[in-house]
Design an enzyme around this catalytic site. Structure first.
Site, mmCIF file in Angstrom:
data_model
loop_
_atom_site.group_PDB
_atom_site.id
_atom_site.type_symbol
_atom_site.label_atom_id
_atom_site.label_comp_id
_atom_site.label_asym_id
_atom_site.label_seq_id
_atom_site.Cartn_x
_atom_site.Cartn_y
_atom_site.Cartn_z
ATOM 1 N NE ARG A 122 -2.351 -4.773 -6.778
ATOM 2 C CZ ARG A 122 -3.235 -4.085 -6.082
ATOM 3 N NH1 ARG A 122 -2.898 -2.912 -5.574
ATOM 4 N NH2 ARG A 122 -4.463 -4.528 -5.877
ATOM 5 C CG HIS A 155 -2.864 2.648 -8.017
ATOM 6 N ND1 HIS A 155 -3.004 3.477 -6.925
ATOM 7 C CD2 HIS A 155 -4.058 2.040 -8.191
ATOM 8 C CE1 HIS A 155 -4.230 3.356 -6.454
ATOM 9 N NE2 HIS A 155 -4.891 2.498 -7.195
ATOM 10 N NE ARG A 212 -3.790 0.098 0.690
ATOM 11 C CZ ARG A 212 -4.667 -0.309 -0.253
ATOM 12 N NH1 ARG A 212 -4.807 0.358 -1.387
ATOM 13 N NH2 ARG A 212 -5.403 -1.392 -0.041
ATOM 14 C CD GLU A 234 -4.665 5.259 -9.608
ATOM 15 O OE1 GLU A 234 -4.907 4.318 -10.391
ATOM 16 O OE2 GLU A 234 -5.319 5.453 -8.572
#
Ligand code: TA6
Length: 299
Positions: free
Chosen positions: A99, A169, A73, A273
Site C-alpha cells: 500500500r 482491507h 485511510r 476484509e
C-alpha cells in the site's frame, strides 16, 4: 510515468482517464453506465466505488493522508506480504509495503458488458527487497461495472518458496455502524485481536458492531452480506482464494488514537476484509502463483 503519458498510452475515451490528485498521486477514473470508481496508482488503492445512482460503497476518511510514504485511510488498502505488525521487526511498516508503493499500469480495457478494466502491477525492487528478500510479481485486475471485481495474483519469480499474508482491507461505508449486521460468519472460529488472538467460535446470530471489533475469522470461504438499514442497502462480498475474513471497527476509544481518522468516523464504516492471515497464510513455490479475488455487489 506522468499523468500525460498515462493518458496517451492507457486512457479510453469516455471510460477511463488519469488525473493528478493531492500529494502528486495519479488517480485512474473509471466511468461507465454502471458505475464510477477511482483508483490510486500509489498503493493500487481503490478509493471510491459508486454504482449508478447509489452512494459510495466505500468510505474514505476526511483525515486520510495523501502523502507518499504513508498509507491512506479508507477505500481498499492492500496488505502484503505481511498483515498487521511485522513478526520480528517493528520498524517495518504495518500491513507490509504494497500500500506504500507506486504500482504500474499494465493494461486497460472496456468490456463488452460495459464494465471498465484496469490492470496494475508491482514487482520486487531495491526498496521491497530491503524489507522482504524475495522476487515476486503482483497483478491486480480491477473491473468496475455493476459490481466491483478485483483479482490479485502473486507470482513467485525467485528460486525459493516464500510465505505471504495478504488482505484487501475494504472499508465499507455505513451511516450508522451500530445498525448493520453481517451474515455469513455464523459458526466460524475467529482469533480475537482485542483478546491477544484468543479463539472464539461465532454463534448462530449475524455479527453486529456494538464495541471494538477486531476479529480474524479463519478457514472460511463464505460469501458475506452486510445489511445496512441506515442506508437501505445490502452489500454482498463474495471471494475466492481467501480462507480468512477480517472484521474490524475501532469503536470510540481506539478511533481517538488513530491520527488519520476523525473521532466520530468509526460510526461510518466497517472493514470486512478478504484475506489470508495467521494460519491461513499461503506458501508460494518458485514459479507458482497464488490468486485471491473479491466481488462486491449491492442488493
Ligand atoms: O484489519 C484490522 C487491523 O489489522 C487492525 O488491527 C487495525 O490496526 C487496522 O487493521 C488498521 O491498520 P492500519 O495500519 O491501516 O492503521
Amino acid at each position: 510515468m506522468t499523468v500525460k503519458e498515462l493518458n496517451s498510452k492507457y486512457a479510453i475515451e469516455g471510460c477511463l482517464s488519469f488525473v493528478e490528485s493531492k500529494g502528486g498521486m495519479a488517480i485512474a477514473m473509471l466511468s461507465n453506465d454502471h458505475s464510477f470508481a477511482q483508483v490510486s496508482l500509489y498503493g493500487a488503492h481503490v478509493l471510491t466505488f459508486e454504482p449508478a445512482e447509489q452512494d459510495d460503497v466505500l468510505m474514505m476518511s476526511n483525515k486520510s493522508y495523501f502523502e507518499k510514504g504513508k498509507p491512506m485511510r479508507g477505500g481498499i488498502p492492500l496488505c502484503f506480504p505481511w498483515f498487521g505488525p511485522h513478526a520480528t521487526d517493528k520498524a517495518l511498516p504495518p500491513h507490509g509495503f504494497a500500500r506504500l508503493m507506486d504500482w504500474n499500469v499494465k493494461a486497460t480495457a472496456q468490456q463488452p458488458d460495459g464494465a471498465t478494466c484496469l490492470v496494475l502491477s508491482l514487482t520486487d525492487n531495491e526498496q521491497t527487497r530491503a524489507m522482504w528478500p524475495h522476487a515476486f510479481e503482483c497483478d491486480l485486475t480491477i473491473v468496475a461495472g455493476k459490481t466491483l471485481d478485483m483479482s490479485w495474483s502473486v507470482k513467485n519469480t525467485g528460486s525459493e518458496a516464500f510465505e505471504i499474508a495478504s488482505a484487501m482491507h475494504t472499508y465499507f461505508a455505513t451511516n450508522d455502524v451500530t445498525q448493520i449486521n453481517i451474515k455469513g460468519l455464523e459458526g466460524v472460529t475467529y482469533l480475537d485481536a482485542t483478546q491477544q488472538l484468543a479463539p472464539v467460535t461465532e454463534g448462530t446470530a449475524p455479527v453486529v458492531i456494538d464495541r471494538e471489533v477486531n476479529r480474524c475469522y479463519m478457514d472460511t470461504t463464505a460469501t458475506c452480506e452486510i445489511t445496512d438499514p441506515s442506508m437501505d442497502r445490502t452489500i454482498r462480498v463474495a471471494k475466492t482464494g481467501s480462507q480468512s475474513t477480517v472484521v474490524w471497527n475501532p469503536w470510540k476509544e481506539v478511533a481517538k488514537t488513530i491520527a488519520d481518522l476523525e473521532d466520530n468516523e468509526y460510526q461510518g464504516f466497517v472493514c470486512l476484509e478478504t484475506a489470508n492471515v495467521h494460519r491461513n497464510k499461503v506458501t508460494v513455490a518458485p514459479g507458482a502463483e497464488h490468486a485471491m479475488s473479491l466481488s462486491i455487489s449491492t442488493l
